[in-house]
Design an enzyme around this catalytic site. Structure first.
Site, PDB file in Angstrom:
ATOM      1  CB  CYS A 118     -53.820 116.800  56.967  1.00 50.84           C
ATOM      2  SG  CYS A 118     -52.785 115.618  56.509  1.00 50.84           S
TER       3      CYS A 118
ATOM      4  CG  ASP B 147     -56.014 113.811  63.475  1.00 54.34           C
ATOM      5  OD1 ASP B 147     -55.912 112.559  62.934  1.00 54.34           O
ATOM      6  OD2 ASP B 147     -55.176 114.502  64.209  1.00 54.34           O
TER       7      ASP B 147
ATOM      8  CG  ASN C  34     -48.797 114.555  53.397  1.00 55.38           C
ATOM      9  OD1 ASN C  34     -47.524 114.679  52.829  1.00 55.38           O
ATOM     10  ND2 ASN C  34     -49.724 114.480  52.741  1.00 55.38           N
TER      11      ASN C  34
ATOM     12  CB  CYS D  41     -54.643 110.166  58.329  1.00 58.16           C
ATOM     13  SG  CYS D  41     -53.502 109.185  59.339  1.00 58.16           S
ATOM     14  NE  ARG D  42     -56.319 115.374  59.273  1.00 59.33           N
ATOM     15  CZ  ARG D  42     -56.373 116.192  60.189  1.00 59.33           C
ATOM     16  NH1 ARG D  42     -57.483 117.172  60.459  1.00 59.33           N
ATOM     17  NH2 ARG D  42     -55.279 116.544  60.611  1.00 59.33           N
ATOM     18  CB  SER D  43     -53.328 116.275  53.117  1.00 60.11           C
ATOM     19  OG  SER D  43     -52.455 115.514  53.569  1.00 60.11           O
TER      20      SER D  43
HETATM   21  P1  4NP Z   1     -53.382 113.622  59.457  1.00 60.19           P
HETATM   22  O1  4NP Z   1     -53.383 112.722  60.773  1.00 60.19           O
HETATM   23  O2  4NP Z   1     -52.893 115.182  59.772  1.00 60.19           O
HETATM   24  O3  4NP Z   1     -54.504 113.491  58.824  1.00 60.19           O
HETATM   25  O4  4NP Z   1     -52.173 112.925  58.514  1.00 60.19           O
HETATM   26  C1  4NP Z   1     -52.342 112.664  61.557  1.00 60.19           C
HETATM   27  C2  4NP Z   1     -51.211 112.087  61.433  1.00 60.19           C
HETATM   28  C3  4NP Z   1     -50.228 111.998  62.589  1.00 60.19           C
HETATM   29  C4  4NP Z   1     -50.446 112.562  63.655  1.00 60.19           C
HETATM   30  C5  4NP Z   1     -51.352 113.324  63.707  1.00 60.19           C
HETATM   31  C6  4NP Z   1     -52.466 113.301  62.941  1.00 60.19           C
HETATM   32  N1  4NP Z   1     -49.391 112.254  64.624  1.00 60.19           N
HETATM   33  O5  4NP Z   1     -49.589 113.047  65.732  1.00 60.19           O
HETATM   34  O6  4NP Z   1     -48.401 111.832  64.419  1.00 60.19           O
END
Ligand code: 4NP
Length: 167
Positions: free
Chosen positions: A10, A129, A13, A15-17
């Site tokens: 993702c 997201d 790294n 939240c989703r992955s």
């Molecule tokens: P992820 O979510 O891609 O599912 O881990 C996010 C985590 C952090 C951020 C964006 C999306 N960020 O902008 O810091």
């Protein structure tokens, strides 16, 4: 013993992955496939390297019996040689990983796919997201990755002729 290696990707790294990896590993365990398939996760961005998953992701995972201890790392061209499959959470992650194939050149072996191409009820191509939203967004992500991971495992079992370990 053949080991099929899967990398979930993702943006951050955190939240989703990580939850995709956690759900996938839980299902592999339940289906007696943990000795034949392994998983990891990574992000396309470097913002959160070394961090545990987001507290909201960990709380949601815990509510489903999954303890997440992964530390965030950034995906690299070397991953395209080390893994058999790279599964991205959204189209933007997909496009960013695609660029890494140019760096990896002929050494890349990983097959690149989108997580929701395995979703039986896709209302969108992306796993949304959840970072800037509320707790319900994290549960929504869990439900999507759970459905998708089930089908992904079915696909791997068929493609690699895997059979559950008898206990
Ligand atoms: P992820 O979510 O891609 O599912 O881990 C996010 C985590 C952090 C951020 C964006 C999306 N960020 O902008 O810091």
């Amino acid at each position: 013993m053949l080991m099929v290696r899967v990398l979930f990707v993702c943006l951050g790294n955190i939240c989703r992955s990580p939850i995709a990896q956690g759900v996938f590993e839980q299902l592999l365990e339940e289906r007696g496939l943990s000795d034949q398939v392994s998983a990891d996760s990574a992000g396309t961005a470097a913002y959160h390297i070394g961090e545990l998953p987001d507290e909201r992701t960990r709380a949601n995972a815990r509510s489903h019996g999954i303890e997440l201890t992964h530390r965030a790392r950034q995906v690299s061209a070397a991953d395209l040689q080390a893994f058999d499959y790279v599964i991205t959470m959204d189209k933007s992650n997909y496009d960013n990983v695609l660029k890494l194939y140019q760096t990896a050149g002929g050494k890349a072996k990983a097959l690149l796919q989108m997580m929701r191409s395995f979703d039986v009820s896709p209302d969108d191509v992306d796993v949304p997201d959840p970072y800037y939203g509320g707790a319900e967004g994290f549960e929504h992500v869990y439900q999507i990755v759970r459905r998708s991971a089930e089908r992904l495992i079915d696909y791997l079992v068929e493609r690699h002729h895997l059979s559950p370990k008898q206990v």
